[in-house]
Design an enzyme around this catalytic site. Structure first.
Site, PDB file in Angstrom:
ATOM      1  N   HIS A 158      -8.677 -23.206  -6.976  1.00 14.87           N
ATOM      2  CA  HIS A 158     -10.107 -23.104  -7.267  1.00 14.87           C
ATOM      3  C   HIS A 158     -10.626 -24.479  -7.622  1.00 14.87           C
ATOM      4  CE1 HIS A 158      -8.702 -18.942  -7.896  1.00 14.87           C
ATOM      5  NE2 HIS A 158      -9.777 -18.715  -7.177  1.00 14.87           N
ATOM      6  N   ARG A 199      -1.847  -5.451  -5.796  1.00 13.67           N
ATOM      7  CA  ARG A 199      -2.879  -4.511  -5.368  1.00 13.67           C
ATOM      8  C   ARG A 199      -2.237  -3.182  -5.011  1.00 13.67           C
ATOM      9  NH1 ARG A 199      -6.330  -8.976  -1.928  1.00 13.67           N
ATOM     10  NH2 ARG A 199      -6.592 -10.367  -3.725  1.00 13.67           N
ATOM     11  N   CYS A 246      -9.076 -15.873  -9.755  1.00 10.77           N
ATOM     12  CA  CYS A 246     -10.260 -16.665 -10.066  1.00 10.77           C
ATOM     13  C   CYS A 246     -10.820 -16.404 -11.458  1.00 10.77           C
ATOM     14  CB  CYS A 246     -11.326 -16.521  -8.982  1.00 10.77           C
ATOM     15  SG  CYS A 246     -11.420 -14.913  -8.216  1.00 10.77           S
ATOM     16  N   LYS A 304     -16.893 -16.730   3.549  1.00 12.38           N
ATOM     17  CA  LYS A 304     -15.601 -17.380   3.725  1.00 12.38           C
ATOM     18  C   LYS A 304     -15.564 -18.139   5.038  1.00 12.38           C
ATOM     19  CE  LYS A 304     -13.171 -13.543   3.814  1.00 12.38           C
ATOM     20  NZ  LYS A 304     -11.903 -12.827   3.994  1.00 12.38           N
ATOM     21  N   GLN A 346       0.073 -15.658  -3.823  1.00  8.80           N
ATOM     22  CA  GLN A 346      -0.992 -16.504  -3.278  1.00  8.80           C
ATOM     23  C   GLN A 346      -0.762 -17.954  -3.671  1.00  8.80           C
ATOM     24  OE1 GLN A 346      -4.606 -14.847  -4.879  1.00  8.80           O
ATOM     25  NE2 GLN A 346      -4.870 -13.496  -3.113  1.00  8.80           N
ATOM     26  N   ASP A 373      -2.861 -20.212  -4.415  1.00 10.80           N
ATOM     27  CA  ASP A 373      -4.296 -20.144  -4.679  1.00 10.80           C
ATOM     28  C   ASP A 373      -4.806 -21.460  -5.254  1.00 10.80           C
ATOM     29  OD1 ASP A 373      -6.627 -18.775  -4.648  1.00 10.80           O
ATOM     30  OD2 ASP A 373      -6.147 -17.408  -6.288  1.00 10.80           O
ATOM     31  N   HIS A 420     -12.891 -21.225  -3.524  1.00  9.35           N
ATOM     32  CA  HIS A 420     -11.581 -20.566  -3.556  1.00  9.35           C
ATOM     33  C   HIS A 420     -10.836 -20.949  -2.275  1.00  9.35           C
ATOM     34  CE1 HIS A 420     -13.210 -17.213  -6.276  1.00  9.35           C
ATOM     35  NE2 HIS A 420     -14.298 -17.811  -5.850  1.00  9.35           N
TER      36      HIS A 420
END
Lengths: 581, 581
Positions: free
Chosen positions: B325, B303, B274, B408, B321, B323, B454
């Site tokens: 946005h 991570r 993000c 979330k 991901q 992902d 997100h």
């Protein structure tokens, strides 16, 4: 006639003479010839040299030139030299060094100017140098001997060519290159950006830029898929162990981004993909029937470059390689090279590049830079040479340009401005298969050592993007442009027809955009040209009445009024063929 | 009747009683109820407990159970407690702690067994616990109080359910889950691997695995593209500055892979995307007419997980991901959530998952874990609740499960074995737009603060792959399988027809493979089943004569002999529809 290098070196002397006349307190240091002319580094004390100062010096050079009839030189003792250059600590340092090496100290004189020099001039400058074939270019700062601990000097750059025509041609090309600078065009075309928070050398790609990247990459993949390539996926990190085994940990050492985990384990961010790919190949035994295995992956690698070297897309920390590794038997190498070569020819041909081939071989005097024995290297290089011969390629050999694990076949592309760029590369590797003990099971049921062929078609997407943007001045072929067609209604009353045109274009699979009539047509046409949209359509009364479109090609400037259906079928045909214009 | 938790806790006591009888020298420590039963950690000294030891203890528990009529308890002084448990340093430590907190020390007794305990049992074990509803399961090592500096104890795990039927059902499901374990199937299907040299938690994907990943991702992209998403591209590294501004540097601290460059600059490998995407949005001002901007990118984040937590694809260091946005105005949030929700429903519906929704809210008692003010959180959570209401979703609220930057909406999928997995997530973020000062220009020409949404549809491709492989026992729907059809000639004399079938299948765009008749048909059928190819075709004399194929569906086991053209048109139809079987 003197060589251009000698002329350039002579002009450095002439510049120094002009400086000495105009700035008696300035201390001269060193002044060599360079690729496009010459420079001289000078300690001006507190004085600043501005543009008009440069003009004056250039004028003075032209004034002095007729009196520079002939060079003379003489050898002097160290003491005499030190006396002559007393008060100039730079020349003093140079004299001490020359004497320290036991070399002769020579002074060269022309006109009324004498300099410490090793020679290499135009013997008769006034006859051999045309006074309009050179110009002073610009001023920059430079540390004495390139060391930031030393004083900062003023470097005056000059341009010098064989003739005024050659100088003008260079200036015109430079002006054109500046207009085409991919950093400038990249922003205007909204392709990529850098962020101060993310950092230099780590470009971020916008929606348009990403569409452009993906379209390029999909083309490479289409060409590869036909030849039996398969995609694989690897992570960007690895334990140190992989690179210790591959040999990169020590050889690549400075450029590795290293990580120590919270548990104290050592990892690296991958600087290349081959060691990972060996692990995928090695997951199971392969019968000779399954060979070659051809893995392709477009993925980012990371190298810790010094920040001074970073700029635009040509030098980045995050390098997207369209990488591939063919695992094959020695007797399959020729065929695999030919397949890749076909891909390279097709790909670069699409954009109108011409290619030369460089055989990048090892330097036998520096074996410590490479992995593997001299025999392995000889075999690999012989194989590459015979492939180039068989292909009847325009090639040359370059010792010392090999990768650490094997020789390379590098393609050099000449762009529309005549500049040469290193682009695709094919590399034969007999070393990593040894290190990772890679084999196949041959016809006799025995393990047989295999070889690897490394290849990137674009090399890095970042670097290739920079080359392509500048080569095409940003106007991509239709198939590649993020926005293919822009539709501009002349005024609000043509909006409905423009909308219908956009809808029809989109429906047929074209990436079309409307430029609403909120501003003047002229302003919108300029914006479309600036965004480098390859084709734009203007619609007004005539087009509405006749159900036509007036199309302008942004590369060629050609204009035509045609039925919409004709434009669409033509455009789709050109996209299918990947036509360059 | 006692709750299942109290029954499980009671059985931990019963296990301890059995241990004390059979191993008088063993030192008891702690024994709680857990999700599927209970355990007790015991110091057996040098003694090892093997499988038959477990069987004996289980038998002894059943023998003791009828005599466990009723629990009694009493409070004792610290001194009395220390005297009773003299010689047991673990209980001594616990007693000192309870006393130190000023709490009452209680002993619970049933049958002839007394333990230090806070209570929570089946009051009448012999009546409330069926002797066939529990079993001892396995033995593991565990450090006293989970600290590796403490002595290693023996942990005995027991299973316990409401009834024998429930226990049997659990055992059957566990057996099935073991057969479907994605690590086992992933290797048999040749989808991914791990390499000791690369490291745990860093899976490498084979050609088949990569085709599978790309096909999944292309499906998500197809669904997103319809809703106006655009792809962007970011690097995996960033300067520390980005995460200082976003707040991740301190909040995400332990899990960040950090890098110090050769020039001493601090970088991190991105743990999320993000902040990078905000930089792309923020490259230029956006008119309200251009809102929302919807960015999507499938990319790996990293991570630093502890190595003990890594396993297969469910917990990895390299997380891919899918992902996205959405940068939008507050009044566009509802529509954007609905669009994403539609994508989630379509995607998970394709695989036959049923979904529940968890509203993951912040924990007001721990505001220090989150970015932003209580007001911002209240607004965001109210918005999510009303969206879930409007959608008439099967939802529940879970305080403390929010992301650090906002609440979330998490989707929980129930798989074919009845297990629940957290999958897609949609997150409303009003904090990062504040931190990065993200705005659009509204109708009044003023800057207006925007919000971010997100969302990852698969969450992580690795985790989703694990869930999907186990859900489908590896047999993917036709559209998703890396090899869709395998063709098996019964013998060499059917090879030519089999070749023609494979060629025709490929020509029609199906991923077909030949399984040559070098081994027995039975062996090859087993191999095709093991590789989880969704459809395989056997051809023999009858098929050659009639120009048909005999097809077996590897999921349903259905068999049919049909003309090849019929099979192909049916298969293409199912692929187009993304049919689950």
């Amino acid at each position: 006639m003197a060589s251009i290098e000698n002329i350039r070196h002579t002009l450095a002397h002439l510049l120094a003479a002009a400086v000495q006349g105009a700035h008696p307190g300035a201390k001269l240091t060193l002044g060599p010839a360079i690729e496009t002319g010459f420079y001289y580094d000078i300690d001006f004390g507190d004085e600043k040299i501005a543009d008009d100062g440069l003009k004056k010096l250039e004028k003075q050079m032209r004034k002095l030139l007729p009196s520079w009839k002939e060079f003379s030189h003489r050898e002097v003792s160290k003491d005499e030299a030190l006396q002559i250059f007393a008060g100039n600590p730079y020349k003093t340092e140079l004299i001490e060094e020359i004497a320290g090496r036991g070399e002769a100290i020579t002074l060269y004189t022309c006109g009324n100017f004498t300099d410490l020099c090793r020679g290499g001039h135009a013997e008769h400058p006034s006859e051999e140098i045309a006074s309009d074939s050179f110009a002073l270019d610009r001023v920059a700062g430079a540390y004495w001997r390139g060391d930031e601990k030393n004083p900062m000097l003023t470097r005056i750059y000059g341009l010098a060519f064989e003739s005024k025509d050659a100088l003008d041609a260079y200036l015109a090309q430079r002006e054109e290159a500046k207009k085409r600078d991919h950093r400038k065009l990249g922003a205007e075309m909204d392709l990529f950006l850098t962020s101060e928070l993310v950092g230099q050398g780590l470009p971020l790609w916008t929606p348009r830029g990403t569409l452009f990247r993906h379209t390029l990459d999909a083309y490479v993949w289409e060409l590869r898929e036909k030849h039996g390539y398969q995609r694989v996926t690897i992570p960007h990190l690895t334990k140190k162990d992989l690179y210790e085994k591959s040999g990169h940990w020590s050889k690549f050492s400075d450029e590795l981004f290293r990580i120590t985990t919270r548990e104290g384990k050592e990892y690296a961010v991958k600087p290349m993909n081959c060691p990972h790919h060996t692990q995928i190949f090695d997951r199971k035994p392969h019968s000779y029937r399954e060979m070659p295995q051809r893995y392709a992956e477009t993925t980012m690698v990371y190298r810790d470059e010094q920040s001074g070297e970073l700029g635009g897309l040509t030098r980045v920390l995050s390098i997207t390689q369209d990488d591939s590794h063919v695992f094959c038997r020695m007797n399959q190498v020729r065929d695999e090279f030919f397949k890749i070569w076909d891909i390279v020819d097709t790909f670069y041909g699409s954009f109108g590049f011409t290619l030369r081939v460089r055989l990048s071989f090892h330097d036998p005097a520096e074996m410590e830079k490479y992995l593997g024995s001299p025999e392995i290297w000889k075999n690999a290089e012989d194989a590459l040479r015979s492939i180039a011969e068989e292909r009847k390629a325009d090639y040359f050999e370059a010792p010392g340009e090999a990768a650490m694990y094997g020789p390379k076949l590098d393609f050099m592309a000449t762009d529309s401005m005549g500049r040469q760029h290193q682009v695709a590369t094919i590399q034969l590797d007999m070393n990593q298969p040894e290190r990772f003990d890679l084999t196949c099971i041959n016809e006799k049921g025995e393990k047989e050592r295999i070889v690897m062929i490394h290849c990137a078609i674009m090399g890095s997407i970042e670097r290739f993007s920079a080359v392509l943007i500048e080569h095409l001045a940003g106007v991509f072929p239709l198939w590649l442009a993020p926005v293919q067609v822009q539709v501009l209604p002349i005024s609000e009353k043509h909006a409905a027809y423009a909308d219908a045109v956009v809808a029809e274009l989109k429906q047929k699979g074209l990436r079309a955009e409307l430029s609403e009539a909120t501003e003047s047509l002229g302003k919108r046409v300029r914006a479309a040209k600036l965004a480098k949209v390859p084709a734009f359509i203007v619609v007004g009364d005539a087009e509405v009445d006749n159900q036509t479109v007036t199309v302008e090609n942004n590369r060629t400037g050609d204009k035509a009024t045609v039925p919409l259906a004709d434009f669409i079928s033509g455009a789709l045909e050109r996209i299918k063929e990947r036509a360059n214009v």
